[in-house]
Motif scaffolding. Structure first.
Motif, PDB file in Angstrom:
ATOM      1  N   THR A  12      40.551  44.448  34.666  1.00 55.83           N
ATOM      2  CA  THR A  12      39.528  44.155  35.739  1.00 55.83           C
ATOM      3  C   THR A  12      40.252  43.632  37.099  1.00 55.83           C
ATOM      4  O   THR A  12      39.806  44.039  38.041  1.00 55.83           O
ATOM      5  CB  THR A  12      38.275  43.427  35.162  1.00 55.83           C
ATOM      6  OG1 THR A  12      37.794  43.924  34.104  1.00 55.83           O
ATOM      7  CG2 THR A  12      37.577  42.902  36.259  1.00 55.83           C
ATOM      8  N   THR A  13      41.260  42.754  36.842  1.00 55.36           N
ATOM      9  CA  THR A  13      41.985  42.358  37.871  1.00 55.36           C
ATOM     10  C   THR A  13      42.568  43.442  38.716  1.00 55.36           C
ATOM     11  O   THR A  13      42.602  43.469  39.839  1.00 55.36           O
ATOM     12  CB  THR A  13      43.080  41.230  37.612  1.00 55.36           C
ATOM     13  OG1 THR A  13      42.396  40.247  37.027  1.00 55.36           O
ATOM     14  CG2 THR A  13      43.919  40.874  38.722  1.00 55.36           C
ATOM     15  N   GLU A  14      43.317  44.534  37.962  1.00 55.27           N
ATOM     16  CA  GLU A  14      44.023  45.565  38.774  1.00 55.27           C
ATOM     17  C   GLU A  14      43.020  46.365  39.424  1.00 55.27           C
ATOM     18  O   GLU A  14      43.115  46.874  40.440  1.00 55.27           O
ATOM     19  CB  GLU A  14      44.783  46.303  37.606  1.00 55.27           C
ATOM     20  CG  GLU A  14      46.051  45.802  37.062  1.00 55.27           C
ATOM     21  CD  GLU A  14      46.894  45.160  37.901  1.00 55.27           C
ATOM     22  OE1 GLU A  14      47.283  46.058  39.184  1.00 55.27           O
ATOM     23  OE2 GLU A  14      47.476  44.206  37.902  1.00 55.27           O
ATOM     24  N   ALA A  15      41.774  46.651  38.821  1.00 54.77           N
ATOM     25  CA  ALA A  15      40.825  47.410  39.409  1.00 54.77           C
ATOM     26  C   ALA A  15      40.098  46.742  40.556  1.00 54.77           C
ATOM     27  O   ALA A  15      39.755  47.616  41.562  1.00 54.77           O
ATOM     28  CB  ALA A  15      39.498  47.716  38.431  1.00 54.77           C
ATOM     29  N   THR A  16      40.008  45.561  40.460  1.00 55.69           N
ATOM     30  CA  THR A  16      39.474  44.907  41.710  1.00 55.69           C
ATOM     31  C   THR A  16      40.563  44.999  42.951  1.00 55.69           C
ATOM     32  O   THR A  16      40.031  44.935  44.134  1.00 55.69           O
ATOM     33  CB  THR A  16      39.473  43.270  41.376  1.00 55.69           C
ATOM     34  OG1 THR A  16      38.435  43.140  40.272  1.00 55.69           O
ATOM     35  CG2 THR A  16      38.809  42.624  42.593  1.00 55.69           C
ATOM     36  N   ALA A  17      41.774  44.929  42.726  1.00 52.46           N
ATOM     37  CA  ALA A  17      42.772  45.151  43.697  1.00 52.46           C
ATOM     38  C   ALA A  17      42.775  46.604  44.213  1.00 52.46           C
ATOM     39  O   ALA A  17      42.886  46.574  45.551  1.00 52.46           O
ATOM     40  CB  ALA A  17      44.103  44.552  43.280  1.00 52.46           C
ATOM     41  N   ILE A  18      42.720  47.565  43.145  1.00 50.16           N
ATOM     42  CA  ILE A  18      42.473  48.691  43.634  1.00 50.16           C
ATOM     43  C   ILE A  18      41.276  48.932  44.677  1.00 50.16           C
ATOM     44  O   ILE A  18      41.495  49.677  45.803  1.00 50.16           O
ATOM     45  CB  ILE A  18      42.274  49.569  42.614  1.00 50.16           C
ATOM     46  CG1 ILE A  18      43.711  49.715  41.633  1.00 50.16           C
ATOM     47  CG2 ILE A  18      42.170  51.121  42.925  1.00 50.16           C
ATOM     48  CD1 ILE A  18      43.730  50.122  40.442  1.00 50.16           C
ATOM     49  N   ALA A  19      40.198  48.584  44.205  1.00 51.18           N
ATOM     50  CA  ALA A  19      38.926  48.391  45.122  1.00 51.18           C
ATOM     51  C   ALA A  19      39.020  48.015  46.453  1.00 51.18           C
ATOM     52  O   ALA A  19      38.591  48.735  47.584  1.00 51.18           O
ATOM     53  CB  ALA A  19      37.573  47.947  44.401  1.00 51.18           C
ATOM     54  N   ARG A  20      39.690  47.036  46.777  1.00 50.43           N
ATOM     55  CA  ARG A  20      39.964  46.060  48.086  1.00 50.43           C
ATOM     56  C   ARG A  20      40.820  47.163  48.956  1.00 50.43           C
ATOM     57  O   ARG A  20      40.532  47.538  49.910  1.00 50.43           O
ATOM     58  CB  ARG A  20      40.611  44.779  47.762  1.00 50.43           C
ATOM     59  CG  ARG A  20      39.559  43.923  46.997  1.00 50.43           C
ATOM     60  CD  ARG A  20      39.988  42.480  47.193  1.00 50.43           C
ATOM     61  NE  ARG A  20      39.165  41.670  46.527  1.00 50.43           N
ATOM     62  CZ  ARG A  20      39.147  40.873  45.567  1.00 50.43           C
ATOM     63  NH1 ARG A  20      40.689  40.571  45.342  1.00 50.43           N
ATOM     64  NH2 ARG A  20      38.173  39.870  44.970  1.00 50.43           N
TER      65      ARG A  20
END
Length: 161
Positions: A12-20
């Motif tokens: 989830t941390t990785e996906a959040t960074a990707i989204a930003r």
């Protein structure tokens, strides 16, 4: 570590960074998954404003889907070439700027002469491809988790370039 199909903190941390980064740079993203069976898409789809940047994904668990939908050459599918073609195929199918693909042998038994834990992850960005081979350990659930996390890490690196 979460169970199969559940969201977990590190992914989830990785996906959040990707989204930003995707939102900031106006990038669109897609994925094609084999052994992870949609785990990557689940994490991306749950990230912030996913409807703006996440085009979607193809779960190509079946070899025939890899051939017919993603345009993979017939032959072994636990290969770097298959991962590369899956990524290019889903990018074309969804008109995404960047696409991630994963294929491999999650076990419990080996196939195609690939040992359990052999995984290929590819990122397609325009005409560039980054394909890597990994050897993960553990049971099938652990291999899926490791593949999901490493795939998201590679995708994050690509969107941050």
């Amino acid at each position: 570590m979460s169970g199969p199909g559940e969201l977990n903190d590190d992914c989830t941390t990785e996906a959040t960074a990707i989204a930003r980064v995707a939102q900031t740079r106006g990038l669109t993203i897609a994925c094609a998954e084999s052994l992870t069976s949609g785990a990557i898409a689940s994490h991306l789809g749950a990230a912030e404003a996913a409807s703006q940047w996440f085009r979607g994904g193809v779960v190509a668990y079946s070899t025939q889907v890899k051939f017919d939908v993603l345009g993979v050459d017939r032959g072994p599918v636990v290969t770097a070439r298959c991962a590369e073609q899956m990524a290019a195929g889903v990018a074309e199918l969804t008109s995404a700027d960047i696409a991630l693909a994963v294929t491999g042998e999650g076990g419990p038994e080996p196939s195609e002469d690939a040992t359990v834990g052999t995984v290929f992850i590819a990122v397609h960005h325009h005409d560039r491809h980054d394909v890597r081979r990994f050897q993960f350990g553990g049971d099938p659930s652990a291999i899926v988790h490791q593949t999901t996390l490493q795939g998201l890490r590679m995708l994050r690196s690509a969107v941050e370039e």
